[in-house]
Structure formats: structure tokens, C-alpha cells
Design a protein around this motif. Structure first.
Motif, PDB file in Angstrom:
ATOM      1  N   SER A 174     -22.032  19.668 -30.759  1.00 15.55           N
ATOM      2  CA  SER A 174     -21.947  18.848 -31.964  1.00 15.55           C
ATOM      3  C   SER A 174     -21.759  17.382 -31.607  1.00 15.55           C
ATOM      4  O   SER A 174     -21.190  17.048 -30.566  1.00 15.55           O
ATOM      5  CB  SER A 174     -20.786  19.329 -32.852  1.00 15.55           C
ATOM      6  N   CYS A 217     -23.476  19.154 -36.767  1.00 14.48           N
ATOM      7  CA  CYS A 217     -24.067  20.228 -35.981  1.00 14.48           C
ATOM      8  C   CYS A 217     -25.253  19.722 -35.179  1.00 14.48           C
ATOM      9  O   CYS A 217     -26.045  18.898 -35.654  1.00 14.48           O
ATOM     10  CB  CYS A 217     -24.509  21.350 -36.932  1.00 14.48           C
ATOM     11  N   CYS A 234     -20.277  20.089 -38.608  1.00 14.85           N
ATOM     12  CA  CYS A 234     -19.860  21.133 -37.671  1.00 14.85           C
ATOM     13  C   CYS A 234     -18.604  21.791 -38.228  1.00 14.85           C
ATOM     14  O   CYS A 234     -17.548  21.149 -38.343  1.00 14.85           O
ATOM     15  CB  CYS A 234     -19.572  20.536 -36.294  1.00 14.85           C
TER      16      CYS A 234
END
Length: 223
Positions: free
Chosen positions: A164, A169, A177
Motif C-alpha cells: 500500500s 491499496c 487500504c
């Protein structure tokens, strides 16, 4: 709630090909909230079908309706007379509602007007994010109330993955994330030590892979 998205109109036209009278029926629950299967969408879709069929020189009679929940027998029973009077039913409910209509009226041609996508919640007006994968083995008591199965692109039970960047993400920069969020949540709760506990491999047989699933409430079942 269950989130669903409208099917492309050309796909709907193909399904309804040859039909002269169609019942477009919505659902007053989840798909109404996500603005894809409520009374407003029934009216819009019905008008679109009428116009498109008229322009092709093959006008289709469209009956409009909606029930509170298509996933329960008692609510769809009220549609019986209309269903029997039409060539086809176009259900703009989730996949469960469509199947219930088809089970209740086995002689009717029942078509889905939506694509059921996930179980989620609105995060802002018109934006829905997946929040639950229905895995059958909830672990969010150890992750600060955040689900890594549905909200992590890799469904990691022991995270983060290390890929990440800036809290987002690596698979999709638009996706936060969840393990970064879990860390922050547990840190605020002074429970970071729980991340040191290794979660064993998940038994995926409790989830959608082991289908069809069934739940029985013994206290409600007639003996």
C-alpha cells in the motif's frame, strides 16, 4: 444491504424480444436505497421500453408495479394476477428477488433487470462500497470492526501486505487500504497488540464457495 446495478438496456431488449406485454416490478428494500430498483426506476425503465419498442414498430405494453420485498412470498403473492396476464416479468430486484418470483410463478418467464454486485453501504450520496462478503465466519471483533475479507483486495487475514502507498491499496489507488485503517483504529483503541496474533488460514467452506448455504432458526421451525 444488497447492492445491484442496472443491466445494459440492449441486454434487456434482447431478453424481452418477442414479448407483447411485460410486467416491470421493483422492490422497496435494498435496491430502492441504492436507486436501481425502486418505484422511480420502474417508471423510468417502463417508459424506456415503451419508447424503444414503439420506435422499432413493435410496441410493447408495459405494466408497472413494486412490492415491499420480492424476497418474501407474502409480498410477491399480490402480483399473481398481473404476472399471469403478462408474457414476461422483468424484475428489478436483487438476484434473490428474481429467483423468488420465478419460483412462485414457475410458468412465467422471469427476467433480471439488474446485476447483483455485493453487500455494502452508502459512504456518500450515490456512492456504495462493499462491506461484507458473507463469509460465514466474522472476525471483525479482532480488526477494529473493519472487514479485511471484503475490503482488502487480497482478503488478507494478516496484514498489511506491504504494497500500500499513502494509505491506499496498491491494486487500486482509489481504494483505501483497510489494513492501514485497521492499524489506525486499533491504535486509537490502544489495542495494537492484537495485530501480533497470527490468524490461521480461513475455512472458506463457511462462505459462498460452499453453496447453497442454509440457516435454520430452530425456535421458529414448526416441529
Amino acid at each position: 444491504m444488497i447492492v445491484a446495478d442496472a443491466k445494459p438496456f440492449n441486454e434487456i431488449e434482447q431478453m424481452l424480444s418477442g414479448c407483447k406485454k411485460v410486467y416491470v416490478v421493483g422492490c422497496g428494500s435494498c435496491v430502492t436505497i441504492c436507486h436501481t430498483g425502486g418505484e422511480k426506476q420502474v417508471t423510468e425503465l417502463a417508459a424506456k421500453i415503451r419508447l424503444a419498442s414503439k420506435l422499432k414498430g413493435k410496441p410493447v405494453e408495459v405494466v408497472e408495479g413494486s412490492v415491499l420485498r420480492q424476497c418474501e412470498w407474502e409480498f410477491i403473492e399480490e402480483t399473481k394476477n398481473v404476472v399471469e396476464d403478462c408474457d414476461a416479468v422483468l424484475s428489478i430486484a436483487c438476484g434473490i428477488g428474481v429467483q423468488y418470483m420465478a419460483e412462485r410463478f414457475p410458468n412465467a418467464r422471469v427476467f433480471p433487470g439488474l446485476n447483483t454486485t455485493f453487500m455494502g453501504a452508502p459512504t456518500e450520496q450515490g456512492v456504495f462500497w462493499e462491506r461484507c462478503a458473507g463469509c460465514g465466519d466474522c472476525i471483525i471483533s479482532t480488526t477494529g470492526g473493519l472487514c479485511p475479507v471484503s475490503r482488502c483486495a487480497k482478503s488478507l487475514l494478516n496484514g498489511p501486505c506491504g504494497g500500500s502507498q499513502n494509505g491506499n491499496c496498491e491494486v487500486s489507488e482509489e481504494t483505501p487500504c483497510v489494513w492501514n485503517q485497521i492499524y489506525d483504529r486499533l491504535d486509537a483503541q490502544q489495542l495494537l497488540s492484537t495485530m501480533e496474533n497470527i490468524v490461521p488460514p480461513k475455512d472458506w467452506r463457511t462462505g459462498a464457495e460452499n453453496h447453497p448455504r442454509k440457516m435454520v432458526l430452530e425456535h421458529l421451525v414448526m416441529k
